[in-house]
Design a protein around this motif. Structure first.
Motif, PDB file in Angstrom:
ATOM      1  N   GLU A  33       0.710  -1.245   0.134  1.00  0.00           N
ATOM      2  CA  GLU A  33      -0.047   0.002  -0.254  1.00  0.00           C
ATOM      3  C   GLU A  33       0.932   1.232   0.051  1.00  0.00           C
ATOM      4  O   GLU A  33       0.778   2.042  -0.895  1.00  0.00           O
ATOM      5  CB  GLU A  33      -0.855   0.116   1.087  1.00  0.00           C
ATOM      6  N   PRO A  34       1.755   1.468   0.975  1.00  0.00           N
ATOM      7  CA  PRO A  34       2.773   2.263   0.609  1.00  0.00           C
ATOM      8  C   PRO A  34       3.923   1.261   0.109  1.00  0.00           C
ATOM      9  O   PRO A  34       3.858   0.169   0.505  1.00  0.00           O
ATOM     10  CB  PRO A  34       3.291   3.051   1.859  1.00  0.00           C
ATOM     11  N   GLU A  35       4.938   1.642  -0.633  1.00  0.00           N
ATOM     12  CA  GLU A  35       5.809   0.773  -1.212  1.00  0.00           C
ATOM     13  C   GLU A  35       6.720   0.273   0.094  1.00  0.00           C
ATOM     14  O   GLU A  35       7.194  -1.209  -0.393  1.00  0.00           O
ATOM     15  CB  GLU A  35       6.805   1.492  -2.144  1.00  0.00           C
ATOM     16  N   PRO A  36       6.859   0.929   1.263  1.00  0.00           N
ATOM     17  CA  PRO A  36       7.795   0.174   2.216  1.00  0.00           C
ATOM     18  C   PRO A  36       7.131  -1.223   2.834  1.00  0.00           C
ATOM     19  O   PRO A  36       7.845  -1.612   3.915  1.00  0.00           O
ATOM     20  CB  PRO A  36       8.230   1.367   3.079  1.00  0.00           C
ATOM     21  N   ILE A  37       5.965  -1.446   2.472  1.00  0.00           N
ATOM     22  CA  ILE A  37       5.396  -2.625   2.968  1.00  0.00           C
ATOM     23  C   ILE A  37       5.022  -3.630   2.194  1.00  0.00           C
ATOM     24  O   ILE A  37       4.398  -3.549   1.117  1.00  0.00           O
ATOM     25  CB  ILE A  37       3.972  -2.100   3.681  1.00  0.00           C
ATOM     26  N   ARG A  38       5.598  -4.988   2.335  1.00  0.00           N
ATOM     27  CA  ARG A  38       5.454  -6.194   1.555  1.00  0.00           C
ATOM     28  C   ARG A  38       4.560  -7.188   2.568  1.00  0.00           C
ATOM     29  O   ARG A  38       4.806  -7.300   3.641  1.00  0.00           O
ATOM     30  CB  ARG A  38       6.677  -6.628   0.905  1.00  0.00           C
ATOM     31  N   ALA A  39       3.605  -7.752   1.945  1.00  0.00           N
ATOM     32  CA  ALA A  39       3.147  -8.923   2.729  1.00  0.00           C
ATOM     33  C   ALA A  39       2.947 -10.503   2.097  1.00  0.00           C
ATOM     34  O   ALA A  39       3.080 -10.488   0.958  1.00  0.00           O
ATOM     35  CB  ALA A  39       1.523  -8.439   3.130  1.00  0.00           C
ATOM     36  N   SER A  40       2.508 -11.207   2.910  1.00  0.00           N
ATOM     37  CA  SER A  40       2.756 -12.542   2.394  1.00  0.00           C
ATOM     38  C   SER A  40       1.422 -13.042   1.589  1.00  0.00           C
ATOM     39  O   SER A  40       1.425 -13.768   0.893  1.00  0.00           O
ATOM     40  CB  SER A  40       2.704 -13.683   3.645  1.00  0.00           C
ATOM     41  N   SER A  41       0.281 -11.964   1.675  1.00  0.00           N
ATOM     42  CA  SER A  41      -0.944 -12.270   0.900  1.00  0.00           C
ATOM     43  C   SER A  41      -1.372 -10.949   0.894  1.00  0.00           C
ATOM     44  O   SER A  41      -1.444  -9.973   1.861  1.00  0.00           O
ATOM     45  CB  SER A  41      -1.725 -13.223   1.293  1.00  0.00           C
ATOM     46  N   PRO A  42      -2.407 -10.539  -0.044  1.00  0.00           N
ATOM     47  CA  PRO A  42      -2.935  -9.359  -0.264  1.00  0.00           C
ATOM     48  C   PRO A  42      -4.207  -9.392   0.789  1.00  0.00           C
ATOM     49  O   PRO A  42      -4.453  -8.253   1.215  1.00  0.00           O
ATOM     50  CB  PRO A  42      -3.781  -9.636  -1.680  1.00  0.00           C
ATOM     51  N   GLY A  43      -4.770 -10.475   0.970  1.00  0.00           N
ATOM     52  CA  GLY A  43      -5.728 -10.383   2.104  1.00  0.00           C
ATOM     53  C   GLY A  43      -5.241  -9.927   3.587  1.00  0.00           C
ATOM     54  O   GLY A  43      -5.887  -9.224   4.435  1.00  0.00           O
ATOM     55  N   LEU A  44      -4.043 -10.579   3.846  1.00  0.00           N
ATOM     56  CA  LEU A  44      -3.382  -9.941   4.998  1.00  0.00           C
ATOM     57  C   LEU A  44      -3.066  -8.378   5.079  1.00  0.00           C
ATOM     58  O   LEU A  44      -3.347  -7.909   6.163  1.00  0.00           O
ATOM     59  CB  LEU A  44      -1.957 -10.808   5.363  1.00  0.00           C
ATOM     60  N   ARG A  45      -2.708  -7.952   4.073  1.00  0.00           N
ATOM     61  CA  ARG A  45      -2.557  -6.596   3.908  1.00  0.00           C
ATOM     62  C   ARG A  45      -3.820  -5.935   4.020  1.00  0.00           C
ATOM     63  O   ARG A  45      -3.716  -4.773   4.779  1.00  0.00           O
ATOM     64  CB  ARG A  45      -1.849  -6.148   2.322  1.00  0.00           C
ATOM     65  N   ARG A  46      -4.934  -6.327   3.387  1.00  0.00           N
ATOM     66  CA  ARG A  46      -6.210  -5.678   3.740  1.00  0.00           C
ATOM     67  C   ARG A  46      -6.579  -5.779   5.071  1.00  0.00           C
ATOM     68  O   ARG A  46      -7.162  -4.692   5.497  1.00  0.00           O
ATOM     69  CB  ARG A  46      -7.111  -6.392   2.696  1.00  0.00           C
ATOM     70  N   ARG A  47      -6.284  -6.839   5.772  1.00  0.00           N
ATOM     71  CA  ARG A  47      -6.662  -6.866   7.035  1.00  0.00           C
ATOM     72  C   ARG A  47      -6.030  -6.040   7.802  1.00  0.00           C
ATOM     73  O   ARG A  47      -6.586  -5.454   8.963  1.00  0.00           O
ATOM     74  CB  ARG A  47      -6.504  -8.304   7.288  1.00  0.00           C
ATOM     75  N   LEU A  48      -4.755  -5.750   7.772  1.00  0.00           N
ATOM     76  CA  LEU A  48      -4.041  -4.758   8.482  1.00  0.00           C
ATOM     77  C   LEU A  48      -3.764  -3.317   7.970  1.00  0.00           C
ATOM     78  O   LEU A  48      -2.955  -2.516   8.689  1.00  0.00           O
ATOM     79  CB  LEU A  48      -2.522  -5.365   8.696  1.00  0.00           C
ATOM     80  N   ARG A  49      -4.629  -3.165   6.862  1.00  0.00           N
ATOM     81  CA  ARG A  49      -4.485  -1.818   6.371  1.00  0.00           C
ATOM     82  C   ARG A  49      -4.644  -0.674   7.514  1.00  0.00           C
ATOM     83  O   ARG A  49      -5.832  -0.739   8.179  1.00  0.00           O
ATOM     84  CB  ARG A  49      -5.405  -1.501   5.198  1.00  0.00           C
ATOM     85  N   GLY A  50      -4.005   0.261   7.773  1.00  0.00           N
ATOM     86  CA  GLY A  50      -4.269   1.278   8.719  1.00  0.00           C
ATOM     87  C   GLY A  50      -3.628   0.945  10.032  1.00  0.00           C
ATOM     88  O   GLY A  50      -3.586   1.754  10.987  1.00  0.00           O
ATOM     89  N   LEU A  51      -3.249  -0.439  10.165  1.00  0.00           N
ATOM     90  CA  LEU A  51      -2.972  -0.878  11.472  1.00  0.00           C
ATOM     91  C   LEU A  51      -1.488  -0.923  11.397  1.00  0.00           C
ATOM     92  O   LEU A  51      -0.549  -0.968  12.660  1.00  0.00           O
ATOM     93  CB  LEU A  51      -3.247  -2.042  12.027  1.00  0.00           C
ATOM     94  N   VAL A  52      -0.854  -1.011  10.362  1.00  0.00           N
ATOM     95  CA  VAL A  52       0.493  -1.125   9.905  1.00  0.00           C
ATOM     96  C   VAL A  52       0.996   0.071   9.062  1.00  0.00           C
ATOM     97  O   VAL A  52       0.285   0.190   7.946  1.00  0.00           O
ATOM     98  CB  VAL A  52       1.099  -2.370   9.411  1.00  0.00           C
ATOM     99  N   VAL A  53       1.806   0.954   9.594  1.00  0.00           N
ATOM    100  CA  VAL A  53       2.132   2.304   8.779  1.00  0.00           C
ATOM    101  C   VAL A  53       3.550   2.640   8.725  1.00  0.00           C
ATOM    102  O   VAL A  53       4.137   2.245   9.473  1.00  0.00           O
ATOM    103  CB  VAL A  53       1.324   3.510   9.287  1.00  0.00           C
ATOM    104  N   VAL A  54       4.030   2.899   7.585  1.00  0.00           N
ATOM    105  CA  VAL A  54       5.461   3.504   7.445  1.00  0.00           C
ATOM    106  C   VAL A  54       5.268   4.762   6.770  1.00  0.00           C
ATOM    107  O   VAL A  54       4.757   4.883   5.690  1.00  0.00           O
ATOM    108  CB  VAL A  54       6.336   2.499   6.616  1.00  0.00           C
ATOM    109  N   ARG A  55       5.712   5.692   7.451  1.00  0.00           N
ATOM    110  CA  ARG A  55       5.863   7.134   6.937  1.00  0.00           C
ATOM    111  C   ARG A  55       7.171   7.561   6.630  1.00  0.00           C
ATOM    112  O   ARG A  55       8.052   7.668   7.461  1.00  0.00           O
ATOM    113  CB  ARG A  55       5.181   8.105   7.926  1.00  0.00           C
ATOM    114  N   GLY A  56       7.670   7.515   5.321  1.00  0.00           N
ATOM    115  CA  GLY A  56       8.921   7.815   4.897  1.00  0.00           C
ATOM    116  C   GLY A  56       9.300   9.554   5.193  1.00  0.00           C
ATOM    117  O   GLY A  56       8.311  10.169   4.969  1.00  0.00           O
ATOM    118  N   GLY A  57      10.533   9.812   5.615  1.00  0.00           N
ATOM    119  CA  GLY A  57      10.939  11.278   5.719  1.00  0.00           C
ATOM    120  C   GLY A  57       9.969  11.917   6.764  1.00  0.00           C
ATOM    121  O   GLY A  57       9.583  13.210   6.594  1.00  0.00           O
ATOM    122  N   PHE A  58       9.747  11.129   8.007  1.00  0.00           N
ATOM    123  CA  PHE A  58       8.981  11.610   8.931  1.00  0.00           C
ATOM    124  C   PHE A  58       9.560  12.912   9.678  1.00  0.00           C
ATOM    125  O   PHE A  58       9.037  13.908  10.242  1.00  0.00           O
ATOM    126  CB  PHE A  58       8.696  10.774   9.990  1.00  0.00           C
TER     127      PHE A  58
END
Length: 249
Positions: A33-58
């Protein structure tokens, strides 16, 4: 030695164990979703969307330099330790800091938006200095010392943070933590997944090699809820900071 993250071992597969604590949640997806996040499955990424965040250049390069200059005198006289009281960290120095200069105060102010208003980040920040040969083993922060949200600001070296489901170890997530980036783990991602910083020889983000150098991390946590959750329970009420329902009498 700081003991802000007590862990326990729970079995996750035959012949294997992980450091775990409590929970809701799961991990991530390949289409990142952002590029710095990779997941083992699309379903898992959808489940954690918003619960795992990476903000570059914070933080800006100037803020990062100020933070590093402020922390260096506190860490310089300390030796790196290659054993930890619970085996969770190797090759580290650490301290806590509650008084900051302008950059540190600005970071805390911006970072507060990542936490529930009812449970803001603690002003006392855990500073972890990880040697280039050091690593952080899989663990879940203790529910005695950390609430529904934790966030880490990465300085100096890039690193890869891996999350792995305590319920289903095949479900995993990789976060690419570039210098000056912020990662945030909330709710299910914080309670139901171990997280670890990979050692240099294992430090890959997908096929990309991410060389590990010395890494500084500023780790922000909020207070735990009044009632300690049971391991691997459904803690959706904690994500918004509201109190859990009272246990039946």
């Amino acid at each position: 030695m700081l003991r802000a993250a007590v862990r326990w071992r729970v079995p996750v597969a035959p012949g294997e164990s992980r450091w775990c604590r409590a929970g809701p949640g799961a991990a991530a997806e390949a289409e990142a979703e952002p590029e710095p996040i990779r997941a083992s499955s699309p379903g898992l990424r959808r489940r954690l969307r918003g619960l795992v965040v990476v903000r570059g250049g914070f933080v800006s390069p100037e803020e990062a330099a100020e933070l590093e200059a402020e922390l260096e005198p506190l860490l310089r006289g300390r030796r790196y330790q290659f054993d930890h009281w619970d085996g969770a960290i190797s090759g580290y120095r650490e301290t806590e800091r509650g008084r900051w200069g302008p950059a540190g105060r600005a970071v805390l102010g911006r970072l507060s938006a990542e936490f529930p208003p009812e449970r803001p980040p603690r002003p006392l920040v855990h500073v972890l200095d990880l040697h280039r040969r050091g690593h952080v083993a899989p663990h879940v922060d203790s529910v005695k010392f950390c609430g529904c949200t934790l966030a880490g600001l990465s300085l100096l070296s890039a690193a890869v943070l891996r999350l792995r489901s305590c319920r289903t170890p095949a479900q995993s997530l990789e976060l690419l933590l570039e210098p000056r980036s912020l990662y945030v783990l909330r709710g299910a991602a914080r309670y139901e997944f171990t997280h670890e910083i990979l050692r240099d020889e294992e430090s890959f983000f997908g096929e990309r090699r991410v060389p590990r150098g010395r890494r500084l991390a500023l780790i922000y946590r909020n207070d735990p809820p009044d009632l300690t959750p049971d391991p691997l329970s459904d803690l959706s009420t904690f994500i918004g900071g509201s109190a859990p329902p009272a246990a039946p009498q």
